[in-house]
Design a protein around this motif. Structure first.
Motif, PDB file in Angstrom:
ATOM      1  N   ILE A 190       0.962  -1.159  -0.078  1.00 53.56           N
ATOM      2  CA  ILE A 190       0.272   0.554   0.039  1.00 53.56           C
ATOM      3  C   ILE A 190       0.910   1.079   0.111  1.00 53.56           C
ATOM      4  O   ILE A 190       0.147   2.232  -0.951  1.00 53.56           O
ATOM      5  CB  ILE A 190      -0.854   0.269   1.230  1.00 53.56           C
ATOM      6  N   GLU A 193       1.949   1.361  -3.129  1.00 54.52           N
ATOM      7  CA  GLU A 193       1.278   2.741  -4.646  1.00 54.52           C
ATOM      8  C   GLU A 193       0.916   3.687  -3.989  1.00 54.52           C
ATOM      9  O   GLU A 193       1.421   4.731  -5.249  1.00 54.52           O
ATOM     10  CB  GLU A 193       0.211   1.707  -4.643  1.00 54.52           C
ATOM     11  N   ARG A 194       1.034   4.242  -3.197  1.00 54.58           N
ATOM     12  CA  ARG A 194       0.962   5.272  -2.606  1.00 54.58           C
ATOM     13  C   ARG A 194       1.922   6.633  -2.937  1.00 54.58           C
ATOM     14  O   ARG A 194       2.187   7.503  -3.962  1.00 54.58           O
ATOM     15  CB  ARG A 194       0.918   5.633  -0.978  1.00 54.58           C
ATOM     16  N   ASN A 195       3.132   5.729  -2.568  1.00 53.10           N
ATOM     17  CA  ASN A 195       4.265   6.602  -3.044  1.00 53.10           C
ATOM     18  C   ASN A 195       4.364   7.317  -4.503  1.00 53.10           C
ATOM     19  O   ASN A 195       4.957   8.110  -5.399  1.00 53.10           O
ATOM     20  CB  ASN A 195       5.752   6.015  -1.972  1.00 53.10           C
ATOM     21  N   CYS A 197       2.067   7.177  -7.004  1.00 54.56           N
ATOM     22  CA  CYS A 197       0.824   7.794  -7.282  1.00 54.56           C
ATOM     23  C   CYS A 197       1.218   9.095  -6.883  1.00 54.56           C
ATOM     24  O   CYS A 197       1.321   9.434  -7.721  1.00 54.56           O
ATOM     25  CB  CYS A 197      -0.266   7.947  -6.335  1.00 54.56           C
TER      26      CYS A 197
END
Length: 208
Positions: A190, A193-195, A197
């Motif tokens: 997670i 993925e956040r990084n 984005c």
């Protein structure tokens, strides 16, 4: 016996070879000499590594014959390695190997040997029994396992129950650790993925 130790892996490549060594084993004197004990623990037990069904069945029979010619004072020495090996065999995915290993528990001498170091042997055996009952694909293997389990429970009811409780605790702890490991990986994914984005958003802003 050192000659046997060196040449055995090269020579035992088929059923005939195993039968020859079975004849040699039957010639062991009673009580077992020290070199015969070395042969058993260093050579014969390790021969269970080959996965050929017929080889494994023959070797289980040879181990059983060795137990029958042992003196009582030798039982404690070999109880753990032999019971450990038989448990590995009864957990075999091959039903013939598993059934042959389970039938060993019908041997009175084998049971006597196991009882000489019962506190150490039982946790390994109980784990093998429960593994078969839960996971083995063969109905006949599961039924034989249930029969052996009943015999062991009658022989040492409190010890079997204690081993079963310890196994449940161990499995529970293992499952919890697996869940924590999975959660850690999910958190890492997670965060990654956040990084990603954030980086994509920044690149888009720069482009505009």
């Amino acid at each position: 016996m050192m000659f046997s130790y060196i040449t055995f892996p090269r020579q035992i490549r088929n059923t005939a070879g195993l039968e020859i060594w079975g004849t040699i084993i039957n010639g062991f004197s009673i009580p077992l000499k020290e070199e015969h004990k070395v042969f058993l623990t260093r050579v014969l037990i390790h021969l269970h590594r080959p996965k050929g069904m017929q080889k494994e069945v023959l070797l289980i029979g040879e181990l059983e014959e060795l137990v029958e010619i042992m003196e009582p004072e030798e039982h404690r020495i070999l109880a753990l390695p032999l019971c450990t090996q038989i448990t590995k065999c009864l957990n075999s995915w091959n039903s013939q190997v598993a059934e042959r290993a389970l039938y060993v528990w019908n041997n009175e001498q084998f049971v006597k040997m196991a009882s000489q170091d019962i506190e150490v042997v039982f946790p390994i055996v109980v784990e093998g029994m429960e593994k078969n009952l839960k996971w083995h694909w063969s109905g006949s293997v599961r039924q034989l396992t249930e029969n052996v389990k009943e015999m062991l429970e009658e022989m040492e009811p409190s010890l079997y129950s204690r081993c079963l409780s310890q196994l449940d605790l161990h499995n529970s702890a293992t499952n919890q650790e697996e869940m924590r490991r999975k959660q850690r990986w999910e958190s890492i994914e997670i965060a990654a993925e956040r990084n990603q984005c954030i980086q994509d958003s920044r690149r888009l802003s720069v482009t505009n």
